[in-house]
Design an enzyme around this catalytic site. Sequence first.
Site, short mmCIF file in Angstrom:
data_model
loop_
_atom_site.label_atom_id
_atom_site.label_comp_id
_atom_site.label_asym_id
_atom_site.label_seq_id
_atom_site.Cartn_x
_atom_site.Cartn_y
_atom_site.Cartn_z
N HIS A 51 5.48 4.21 7.85
CA HIS A 51 5.54 5.19 6.35
C HIS A 51 6.54 6.25 6.17
O HIS A 51 5.98 6.28 4.52
CB HIS A 51 4.45 6.17 7.08
N HIS A 105 0.57 -4.99 10.54
CA HIS A 105 2.14 -5.19 10.74
C HIS A 105 2.02 -6.85 11.27
O HIS A 105 3.56 -7.10 10.57
CB HIS A 105 2.17 -3.98 11.67
ZN ZN Z 1 0.49 3.21 9.07
#
Ligand code: ZN
Length: 306
Positions: A81, A265
């Site tokens: 983030h 991810h």
């Molecule tokens: Zn995230």
Amino acid sequence: MSVLNQKTIKKKISFNGTGLHSGKKVIMTLFPAPPNSGIIFKRSDLQINNLIHPNVFNVSSASYCTKLTNEYGVSVSTVEHLMAALCGLGIDNLLVDLSSEELPIMDGSSKNFVDAIKDIGFNISDQPIRIIKIDKKITYKDGEKFISFEPNKISLEIDFEIKYKQNSILNQKNKKNIYMDNLTDIYNSRTFCLFEDVEKLKKMGLAQGGSLDNAIVVKGNEILNEEKLRNSNEFVNHKILDCLGDIYLAGYRMVGKITSSQGGHNVTNQGLRDLLSNNENYSIIELKEKNIPHSFLIKNTLKSSA
Ligand SMILES: [Zn+2]
């Protein structure tokens, strides 16, 4: 000074928070860094071997968050983030000092990082930025999940799709042009999980710091958070945020078109490894203003002064 020159922040900024997965308290301080240093993480709780240079090949785990490990086995986790905020705001150089192994989750989005960096302002150097230009299409597939990277003129487009059976999520799809579009909805979108996965994650030693203050929790067709959704595409917008943060681990901002369905991810990292393991797939170029279309310069000048 050119908007295409490398940027850092004007002054240091500190954040106090908790790691989403570790549950540990952490102080994170962002320091300005000189041109060509890139983004560097420093574990100030350790005396030696405590620097970690982000790289798609030192991602040591990409399940539920992105973790980086240096050659001495020292890690930082949940970098995505912050990396997304830095990529979107065009921060090329920064030292990220951490008092513990995991970055603070804040409200589960990039909002706090973006607001604080915009408040403090930027320092623009006299060094040109470098970008990764995708030259060849690469697709990585894992069952139904996939990500593809393809050439694009001067922008970075992320086109993302998710498919869930829960009514409050279902199928969401969104596309953003990272250098041209307003990214507020992307920055503000929080991480999310299914209520039935909370126990499972806790048993795995994950989400120890997770709460309704830093994640959207979906139970059946209901959203358990009092705040409800910040925007109608918050789920897929958070996936775009994660993707943006993960691709910035390549070391430079990118020019290309990225399409992903049901990825995350791990899929993003595997795709990036395939892309960057062969230098025929991409080139690293220095941006000179004379090579850039006028409209790109105007928009970015407006953006950086906003
Ligand atoms: Zn995230």
